[in-house]
Scaffold this motif. Structure first.
Motif, PDB file in Angstrom:
ATOM      1  N   LEU A  48       0.811  -1.214   0.000  1.00  0.00           N
ATOM      2  CA  LEU A  48       0.000   0.000   0.000  1.00  0.00           C
ATOM      3  C   LEU A  48       0.846   1.267   0.000  1.00  0.00           C
ATOM      4  CD1 LEU A  48      -2.729  -1.117   2.572  1.00  0.00           C
ATOM      5  CD2 LEU A  48      -2.722  -1.340   0.073  1.00  0.00           C
ATOM      6  N   ARG A  49       2.064   1.181   0.494  1.00  0.00           N
ATOM      7  CA  ARG A  49       2.938   2.356   0.527  1.00  0.00           C
ATOM      8  C   ARG A  49       4.379   1.887   0.659  1.00  0.00           C
ATOM      9  NH1 ARG A  49       4.392   3.991   6.168  1.00  0.00           N
ATOM     10  NH2 ARG A  49       4.726   6.072   5.387  1.00  0.00           N
ATOM     11  N   TYR A  50       5.286   2.837   0.540  1.00  0.00           N
ATOM     12  CA  TYR A  50       6.710   2.587   0.771  1.00  0.00           C
ATOM     13  C   TYR A  50       7.165   3.528   1.875  1.00  0.00           C
ATOM     14  CZ  TYR A  50       6.500  -0.133  -3.463  1.00  0.00           C
ATOM     15  OH  TYR A  50       6.168  -1.082  -4.388  1.00  0.00           O
ATOM     16  N   THR A  51       7.942   3.013   2.817  1.00  0.00           N
ATOM     17  CA  THR A  51       8.351   3.835   3.948  1.00  0.00           C
ATOM     18  C   THR A  51       9.219   4.995   3.482  1.00  0.00           C
ATOM     19  OG1 THR A  51      10.261   2.415   4.392  1.00  0.00           O
ATOM     20  CG2 THR A  51       8.224   1.917   5.585  1.00  0.00           C
ATOM     21  N   PRO A  52       9.057   6.171   4.100  1.00  0.00           N
ATOM     22  CA  PRO A  52       9.765   7.362   3.628  1.00  0.00           C
ATOM     23  C   PRO A  52      11.275   7.339   3.866  1.00  0.00           C
ATOM     24  CG  PRO A  52       8.394   7.892   5.527  1.00  0.00           C
ATOM     25  CD  PRO A  52       8.117   6.477   5.160  1.00  0.00           C
ATOM     26  N   ILE A  53      11.748   6.635   4.866  1.00  0.00           N
ATOM     27  CA  ILE A  53      13.179   6.680   5.176  1.00  0.00           C
ATOM     28  C   ILE A  53      13.993   5.736   4.299  1.00  0.00           C
ATOM     29  CG2 ILE A  53      14.897   6.249   6.979  1.00  0.00           C
ATOM     30  CD1 ILE A  53      12.793   7.307   8.981  1.00  0.00           C
ATOM     31  N   ASN A  54      13.558   4.484   4.182  1.00  0.00           N
ATOM     32  CA  ASN A  54      14.354   3.530   3.407  1.00  0.00           C
ATOM     33  C   ASN A  54      13.603   2.869   2.255  1.00  0.00           C
ATOM     34  OD1 ASN A  54      12.729   1.852   4.847  1.00  0.00           O
ATOM     35  ND2 ASN A  54      14.310   1.188   6.271  1.00  0.00           N
ATOM     36  N   GLY A  55      12.383   3.290   1.978  1.00  0.00           N
ATOM     37  CA  GLY A  55      11.642   2.805   0.821  1.00  0.00           C
ATOM     38  C   GLY A  55      11.143   1.383   0.909  1.00  0.00           C
ATOM     39  N   ARG A  94      -3.429   6.142  -4.902  1.00  0.00           N
ATOM     40  CA  ARG A  94      -2.025   5.970  -5.262  1.00  0.00           C
ATOM     41  C   ARG A  94      -1.221   5.571  -4.030  1.00  0.00           C
ATOM     42  NH1 ARG A  94      -1.266   7.347 -10.077  1.00  0.00           N
ATOM     43  NH2 ARG A  94       0.969   7.422 -10.046  1.00  0.00           N
ATOM     44  N   ARG A  95      -0.163   4.799  -4.259  1.00  0.00           N
ATOM     45  CA  ARG A  95       0.777   4.503  -3.181  1.00  0.00           C
ATOM     46  C   ARG A  95       1.579   5.758  -2.866  1.00  0.00           C
ATOM     47  NH1 ARG A  95       2.148  -0.416  -6.445  1.00  0.00           N
ATOM     48  NH2 ARG A  95       1.220  -2.146  -5.333  1.00  0.00           N
ATOM     49  N   GLN A  96       1.976   5.881  -1.615  1.00  0.00           N
ATOM     50  CA  GLN A  96       2.885   6.961  -1.233  1.00  0.00           C
ATOM     51  C   GLN A  96       4.300   6.426  -1.221  1.00  0.00           C
ATOM     52  OE1 GLN A  96       0.021   9.702   1.544  1.00  0.00           O
ATOM     53  NE2 GLN A  96       1.931   9.085   2.391  1.00  0.00           N
ATOM     54  N   HIS A  97       5.219   7.200  -1.752  1.00  0.00           N
ATOM     55  CA  HIS A  97       6.632   6.810  -1.785  1.00  0.00           C
ATOM     56  C   HIS A  97       7.461   7.679  -0.853  1.00  0.00           C
ATOM     57  CE1 HIS A  97       6.373   3.928  -5.114  1.00  0.00           C
ATOM     58  NE2 HIS A  97       5.351   4.682  -5.496  1.00  0.00           N
ATOM     59  N   GLU A  98       6.841   8.657  -0.268  1.00  0.00           N
ATOM     60  CA  GLU A  98       7.519   9.546   0.695  1.00  0.00           C
ATOM     61  C   GLU A  98       6.465  10.117   1.615  1.00  0.00           C
ATOM     62  OE1 GLU A  98       6.309  12.040  -2.689  1.00  0.00           O
ATOM     63  OE2 GLU A  98       8.011  10.738  -2.792  1.00  0.00           O
ATOM     64  N   LYS A  99       6.883  10.922   2.557  1.00  0.00           N
ATOM     65  CA  LYS A  99       5.910  11.582   3.421  1.00  0.00           C
ATOM     66  C   LYS A  99       5.080  12.532   2.565  1.00  0.00           C
ATOM     67  CE  LYS A  99       8.505  11.674   7.708  1.00  0.00           C
ATOM     68  NZ  LYS A  99       9.126  12.497   8.732  1.00  0.00           N
ATOM     69  N   GLY A 100       3.775  12.438   2.696  1.00  0.00           N
ATOM     70  CA  GLY A 100       2.903  13.329   1.948  1.00  0.00           C
ATOM     71  C   GLY A 100       2.802  14.675   2.650  1.00  0.00           C
ATOM     72  N   ASP A 101       2.804  15.741   1.889  1.00  0.00           N
ATOM     73  CA  ASP A 101       2.614  17.072   2.469  1.00  0.00           C
ATOM     74  C   ASP A 101       1.189  17.214   2.934  1.00  0.00           C
ATOM     75  OD1 ASP A 101       5.220  17.866   1.906  1.00  0.00           O
ATOM     76  OD2 ASP A 101       4.693  18.586  -0.092  1.00  0.00           O
ATOM     77  N   LEU A 102       1.006  17.895   4.027  1.00  0.00           N
ATOM     78  CA  LEU A 102      -0.345  18.189   4.492  1.00  0.00           C
ATOM     79  C   LEU A 102      -0.892  19.343   3.669  1.00  0.00           C
ATOM     80  CD1 LEU A 102       0.210  17.973   8.327  1.00  0.00           C
ATOM     81  CD2 LEU A 102      -0.771  16.246   6.825  1.00  0.00           C
ATOM     82  N   VAL A 103      -2.164  19.240   3.297  1.00  0.00           N
ATOM     83  CA  VAL A 103      -2.783  20.301   2.508  1.00  0.00           C
ATOM     84  C   VAL A 103      -3.776  21.071   3.318  1.00  0.00           C
ATOM     85  CG1 VAL A 103      -2.547  19.757   0.083  1.00  0.00           C
ATOM     86  CG2 VAL A 103      -4.027  18.367   1.458  1.00  0.00           C
TER      87      VAL A 103
END
Length: 103
Positions: A48-55, A94-103
């Motif tokens: 579902l996602r990839y961790t932001p630090i090491n993917g 969509r999967r997240q590949h990094e920390k998502g910005d807050l909107v």
């Protein structure tokens, strides 16, 4: 309904209307009333996602909104808990590949 629980001795699985959602541009069959994470899991999508630090890949873990393993971008909004978000027709996921910005 392959890959979905159809009967359970304790829980009630009432399926509502069949709808189409879109995961990274691909059409997925889902049912109103189930969560995004459940619909994706039933479609064979486990990451579902990839961790932001090491993917590293992350998938459905707790399914009760307590961890961050299921954070995804849903309809342009980052950091949405897909295990708690109910399916709606036409959702763009969509999967997240990094920390998502807050909107």
């Amino acid at each position: 309904m392959e890959g979905r629980i159809l009967d359970h001795p304790i829980l009630n699985f009432t399926r509502k209307k069949r709808v189409k959602i879109f995961f990274e541009g691909n059409e997925i069959e889902a049912y109103e009333g189930e969560t995004v994470a459940v619909a994706l899991h039933a479609a064979g999508i486990k990451v579902l996602r990839y961790t932001p630090i090491n993917g590293r890949p992350a998938g459905l873990f707790c399914a009760v909104g307590k961890c961050s393993s299921c954070l995804m971008e849903i309809d342009g909004m980052p950091n949405v808990r897909s295990c708690m978000t109910k399916v709606k027709a036409g959702m763009q996921i969509r999967r997240q590949h990094e920390k998502g910005d807050l909107v």
